[in-house]
Design an enzyme around this catalytic site. Structure first.
Site, short mmCIF file in Angstrom:
data_model
loop_
_atom_site.label_atom_id
_atom_site.label_comp_id
_atom_site.label_asym_id
_atom_site.label_seq_id
_atom_site.Cartn_x
_atom_site.Cartn_y
_atom_site.Cartn_z
CG HIS A 139 -1.71 -1.17 1.49
ND1 HIS A 139 -2.81 -1.51 0.73
CD2 HIS A 139 -1.60 -2.15 2.43
CE1 HIS A 139 -3.35 -2.63 1.19
NE2 HIS A 139 -2.63 -3.05 2.21
O1 RIB Z 1 -4.68 0.06 5.14
C1 RIB Z 1 -3.31 -0.01 4.84
C2 RIB Z 1 -2.55 1.07 5.56
O2 RIB Z 1 -2.70 0.91 6.97
C3 RIB Z 1 -1.04 1.02 5.31
O3 RIB Z 1 -0.51 2.30 5.41
C4 RIB Z 1 -0.56 0.15 6.43
O4 RIB Z 1 0.82 0.40 6.75
C5 RIB Z 1 -1.43 0.63 7.56
O5 RIB Z 1 -0.86 1.83 8.08
#
Ligand code: RIB
Ligand code: CA
Length: 338
Positions: free
Chosen positions: A244
């Site tokens: 992500h």
């Molecule tokens: O939903 C994914 C996000 O939430 C990413 O940034 C992961 O590291 C958590 O922080």
């Protein structure tokens, strides 16, 4: 030269993202700030201090908010490990003391005042520090180039409660405050980041590539990534993991790889079942295109670039196309007619 501030709740995917951002010669990480999210801010800060050392990055690190703006902290040790890096730092007995506690928000404002339009804030965790910076000096934060936020989900299910993404779920009040303050935010949502993943087999191949040149990084990522992948295997039936935050870094540094749409974005803060939900009015009925949402990107370009910069080995485009791209499930009731 592109100047960035990274606000992070590192976190396994945050760690990959920070490594990725550090490998662009024409990008300067002016500041790294830490926030509670995946794990408490004290763990996040130690991860960042350790990562900074093994990456050879000399950006200043300031810790920030230990809890969301107005609700209990929810963390994700089942996803990232109690220490945020799959248990690696704890197992190696690595810890840091004596760092500057607090100061994240004021340092973000200082960078915003200094660099203005030349600065991009890349927010990889809950928006608590960003909201505190807006409270200190909204004009300075509105005056920067871009706030790129990994977060939100706009169609289909979320990864936390049914329709919410973790970063916004943890602190919806801060996200709402930033948006209502008129700060232009570019969201990189789950709708996009869950269309690409790093298969375990490929992750371990890439780790072999850096084992010689960066053994510390290889050891950290080997334990962290395999812990993070084990969670995805249990939870998403995926023998791999989502990247992500690295995709959000790419959206900040290479926006030309992405397609964005303008939209108003609101955050639900009251609902018992929906707090943290991000709502975009794609019909533009709200009239305010105050935000942008990344809706498509060149995943092959991203993955080949990330593999080369972080692991020193460029994965082939056909391998990425065949092994890393995926369709994301969107709740369509017609699916149930079959
Ligand atoms: O939903 C994914 C996000 O939430 C990413 O940034 C992961 O590291 C958590 O922080
Ligand atoms: Ca994160």
């Amino acid at each position: 030269m592109k100047r960035v501030v990274i606000d992070t709740d590192a976190g396994v995917d945050d760690s990959i993202a920070i490594a990725y951002a550090s490998r662009f010669p024409d990008v300067t990480i002016e500041l790294i700030t830490t926030v509670s999210g995946n794990v408490p801010v004290s763990e996040v800060t130690q991860n960042v201090l350790y990562l900074r050392g093994i990456l050879g990055v000399n950006s200043p690190v300031f810790s920030g908010a230990g809890a969301p703006r107005s609700r209990e902290l929810v963390t994700a040790p089942e996803v990232h490990g109690e220490d945020g890096v799959g248990g690696y730092r704890k197992s190696e007995g690595i810890s840091f003391r004596g760092w500057e506690t607090g100061g994240a928000a004021s340092e973000i404002v200082r960078a915003a005042r200094k660099y203005g339009r030349k600065l991009t804030i890349i927010s990889l965790g809950p928006m608590t520090n960003i909201a505190q910076a807006v409270m200190l000096d909204a004009a300075a934060i509105k005056g920067i180039g871009n706030v790129v936020q990994m977060g939100g989900v706009f169609s289909g299910y979320g990864n936390t409660s049914l329709f919410t993404e973790f970063n916004i779920f943890v602190d919806p009040e801060s996200a709402s405050f930033v948006l209502e303050s008129g700060v232009k935010v570019t969201f990189v949502p789950l709708d996009l980041t869950e269309t690409l993943f790093l298969p375990r087999e490929l992750a371990n191949e890439l780790l072999m590539k850096i084992n010689e040149s960066s053994p510390d990084l290889a050891q950290l990522f080997r334990k962290a990534l395999n812990y993070y992948i084990d969670y995805h295997k249990r939870n998403d039936k995926l023998d791999g993991c989502f990247l992500h935050d690295a995709i959000a870094v790419a959206a900040a540094i290479h926006p030309e790889w992405f397609r964005f749409i303008g939209s108003s974005v609101s955050v639900e803060t009251q609902g018992k079942l929906t707090a943290g939900m991000t709502l975009a009015d794609f019909r533009k009925k709200a009239g305010r295109e105050s935000s942008r949402i990344a809706v498509a990107f060149d995943g092959v370009r991203f993955m080949t670039d990330l593999s080369r910069r972080v692991f020193g080995y460029r994965v082939g485009t056909s391998t990425v196309s065949q092994k890393c791209l995926r369709e994301r499930f969107v709740a369509d009731f017609r699916n149930h007619l079959r």
